[in-house]
Scaffold this motif. Structure first.
Motif, PDB file in Angstrom:
ATOM      1  N   ARG A   1       0.857  -1.189   0.000  1.00 25.37           N
ATOM      2  CA  ARG A   1       0.000   0.000   0.000  1.00 25.37           C
ATOM      3  C   ARG A   1       0.887   1.231   0.000  1.00 25.37           C
TER       4      ARG A   1
ATOM      5  N   GLU B   1      -2.318  -1.195  -3.611  1.00 30.36           N
ATOM      6  CA  GLU B   1      -3.220  -0.096  -3.276  1.00 30.36           C
ATOM      7  C   GLU B   1      -2.497   1.242  -3.346  1.00 30.36           C
TER       8      GLU B   1
ATOM      9  N   ALA C   1      -6.717  -1.344  -5.316  1.00 28.22           N
ATOM     10  CA  ALA C   1      -7.459  -0.221  -4.737  1.00 28.22           C
ATOM     11  C   ALA C   1      -6.838   1.099  -5.147  1.00 28.22           C
TER      12      ALA C   1
END
Length: 751
Positions: free
Chosen positions: A140, A165, A221
């Motif tokens: 992420r 992400e 994401a």
């Protein structure tokens, strides 16, 4: 080079606190849990995993199996200026990450750190080394401000990821690049970048997704990113078609604040084609605040009714551009045999009475939906809610959890809810916090429903609802005959102290099997506490009791709560009485004495912000009482019999740092270890090893039958073996080293 990692600086105790194991999630670490679906945007400022600091750094080098998620936060300066991170060789640090075989997830926050060429070299070296990891599957990237230089994407291709992400990232122009030579930093004016036409950065991401190793992504994401051009987003979505195992897709804007422009509307039919393609296996789709149009909802309705539809979770939070008729058309897809939705989030969409009625009718014939969120739909009136609640009637409803917070349900809606729940056999969680629920008839109806033998309701949240003394007493009558409700939140209610006393008196001696009771910010006084202790003292199932910020409780009430902990049948694990102005030395010492004989309470929240900000008179005598309870240093037996369960007396890490160092370190020791290991380490620290070295007097008078057991117990890790080694050298006669046969190397015969 001015780089700082969060958690740097500070002493050993602060490092130990940061090293405390955070929840290391598995399947439950998605944006939702089984009981409480978390909307992705609400998670925007939350973190999981361990912040990278000196302690975590050592654990990574040691390949500690308990560390599987780490958050590295690159900053130019922290609150104290420079920190230990200035001394790090980032390529070497990345090498330790890459070689670690237990690390599975990595979060990296970049901010403006990599604007400086030298610091950017650090980041690049770190990523290149980390990319060699064979176990990191989740990456992420947060809050990165990128220049279109594309350094990141060749490195990403080297990772073997299944979850990628981007959170709060943006692309800036070279003219916006700002370097910060020394604190305090002065941020130069920024040029607006609401739209970056076909910028290189996001287009490069699309190419990378097409080329990423084995096209193995399972989750992708993009949350609240800024300046994502429509063409770039379209290319990104197109590239995801190559990832056949993709199951989770999150495309969330952030209410279009701060110029966020990650709308899926310009991506047009290309996005919906992605969902309709035969290969698509997406089960979790989050489109919160994504500016979906009427046409977009039509596409989505068609997707949900196609024969190969696989969507099980759908978040459409805050898409207010959709017209009422389209929501009603969307509702018609829910009874379809091809609709397999289990979780649906429709919060903050301005739904109307007609929309609510359509949804209620459709859900009456739906057999798959288990979780539904409809928070903040203030345009629905009592009439609309009454029509909606028909979906909960009878045995046909499949809904297990429903959230209706911040709505205008009113008495008429609450009456309809109570009537529906009388025949319901599925609903387990009902959350209506801060909703308008005025009137008494509705609460009487809900109380009657709670006595239904078929209703399996376990969790009720009425926080901040319009509930008066009459209503709370009606609710008490319903609860008194209920043995299924496990969690009850009655915080922030306009109930008088008399109303609370009567509430507790009515549930005393009942079948109630509560496990969690939250009563924060209420007008509960000392007499109410006495009634509470009398009624809850026999409820052995109660594990959590929240009484934070009940200012009407004075010293006698606090002492009564301390006695509750001392009661033989008390099984409380968490008690929160923080923020109360009556907490002083006497109260704290009473609580310390109470937990001395208690082996269940792990969180006793007494050190709230008022206390630690010196608004209340507390001396070291009170904190020393807690320290002695956690570690009685008079003897090994005293330490062994000390409390190794209590882990927290403050609910905020910033507040805990204000506690005395000894108390803080003992709480951390309990928090980071099992009870057995905590006891062992305390004995090592305070009886075996001290500042002068090793003190073995504790063993001298020990019975021979006990001594081997004690030695084996002490010597179970590196520190323990060191003490055992000292013991062997100091008292060799205990081990038969004067035996001539042994000394001569002669093999002894077995007896």
């Amino acid at each position: 080079m001015g780089n700082v990692l969060t958690g740097g600086g500070g002493g050993a105790h602060e490092a130990a606190a940061a090293a405390a194991p955070a929840p290391q999630g598995g399947e439950d670490d998605k944006h939702f849990t089984d009981d409480d679906i978390m909307e992705t945007t609400s998670e925007y400022t939350s973190e999981s995993g361990l912040f990278f600091n000196e302690s975590v750094r050592a654990r990574i080098r040691d390949n500690d199996p308990s560390v599987d998620w780490v958050h590295v936060k690159f900053l130019v300066y922290d609150g104290n200026g420079e920190s230990f991170a200035n001394q790090l060789n980032w390529e070497s640090e990345g090498g330790y990450f890459g070689a670690n075989t237990n690390l599975k997830r990595l979060t990296v926050t970049l901010n403006e750190y990599h604007f400086d060429d030298a610091r950017r070299s650090n980041v690049v070296s770190f990523f290149r080394a980390v990319a060699q990891s064979k176990t990191i599957k989740f990456l992420r990237l947060r809050d990165g401000r990128f220049i279109d230089d594309g350094w990141l994407f060749p490195i990403l291709q080297s990772f073997s990821l299944d979850r990628l992400e981007f959170w709060g990232c943006e692309v800036i122009n070279e003219a916006e690049r700002v370097c910060f030579p020394a604190p305090p930093r002065i941020v130069a004016p920024r040029v607006a970048t609401d739209v970056v036409p076909m910028n290189i950065f996001w287009s490069s991401l699309a190419s990378t997704l097409s080329d990423i190793e084995s096209r193995s992504l399972k989750e992708f994401a993009m949350v609240a990113n800024k300046g994502v051009a429509a063409e770039s987003l379209r290319d990104i979505l197109t590239s995801l078609k190559g990832h056949a195992d993709l199951s989770t897709l999150t495309l969330v804007d952030r209410d279009n604040r701060d110029g966020c422009s990650q709308s899926i509307r310009p991506a047009g039919p290309g996005f919906w084609d992605l969902l309709r393609s035969p290969w698509c296996q997406i089960t979790d789709l989050d489109l919160g605040s994504s500016h979906i149009s009427d046409d977009g909802l039509d596409y989505l309705t068609a997707v949900l009714t196609k024969s190969n539809n696989s969507l099980q979770r759908l978040c459409l939070r805050n898409n207010k551009g959709i017209g009422s008729r389209k929501w009603q058309a969307f509702a018609t897809c829910l009874p379809s045999p091809f609709c397999v939705l289990e979780q649906l989030i429709l919060s903050e969409n301005g739904l109307s009475d007609e929309d609510a009625a359509s949804l209620g009718g459709a859900l009456s014939n739906n057999k798959t939906l288990r979780f539904l969120h409809m928070d903040h739909n203030e345009d629905i009136t009592a009439k609309g809610w009454a029509a909606f609640f028909t979906c909960l009637q009878g045995g046909n409803s499949s809904l297990e959890s429903i959230r209706l917070c911040d709505n205008r349900i009113h008495d008429g809606g609450l009456v309809a809810l109570g009537n529906a729940l009388r025949s319901n056999s599925a609903l387990r969680s009902l959350r209506m916090g801060h909703s308008d629920t005025d009137g008494s008839a509705g609460w009487r109806g809900l109380a009657t429903a709670l006595q239904s033998p078929t209703l399996p309701l376990e969790r009720i949240d009425m926080k901040g609802c319009e509930l008066d003394d009459e209503g709370i007493n009606s609710l008490a009558n319903g609860l008194a005959g209920n043995s299924k409700v496990k969690e009850l939140d009655l915080s922030e209610l306009d109930i008088s102290s008399v109303g609370w006393r009567e509430f507790f008196q009515r549930i005393q001696g009942s079948r109630l099997a509560l496990e969690t009771l939250i009563l924060t910010e209420n007008d509960i006084d000392d007499e109410s506490v006495s009634a509470m202790v009398a009624s809850l003292g026999s409820v052995s199932s109660l594990k959590v009791l929240g009484l934070w910020m009940n200012d009407s409780i004075t010293k006698p009430g606090m002492l009564a709560l301390a006695n509750l902990i001392r009661a033989p049948g008390c099984m409380l694990e968490e008690l929160n009485v923080g923020g109360n102005p009556s907490i002083d030395d006497e109260v704290l010492i009473a609580f310390a004495n109470a937990v001395a004989d208690n082996r269940t309470v792990s969180k006793l929240m007494v050190a709230g912000n008022r206390l630690l900000d010196n608004d209340v008179e507390v001396t070291d005598r009170a904190w020393e009482a807690f320290g002695n309870v956690l570690c009685n240093r008079e003897s090994i037996e005293g330490i062994y019999l000390s409390n190794h369960t209590l882990q927290m007396i403050s609910d905020e890490s910033d507040e805990e740092r204000l506690l005395p160092e000894r108390l803080r370190s003992l709480l951390q020791l309990n928090r980071n270890n099992t009870k057995h290991e905590a006891a062992r380490q305390k004995i090592l620290l305070h009886q075996i090893c001290n500042k002068e070295g090793t003190d073995l007097e504790a063993f001298i008078g020990m019975e021979l039958s006990v001594l081997p057991v004690a030695m084996a117990w002490i010597g179970r890790d590196d520190v323990g073996r060191s003490a055992l080694y000292q013991l062997c050298r100091t008292l060799p006669s205990l081990f038969g080293t004067n035996d001539k046969a042994v000394s001569a190397g002669v093999k002894r015969k077995r007896v």
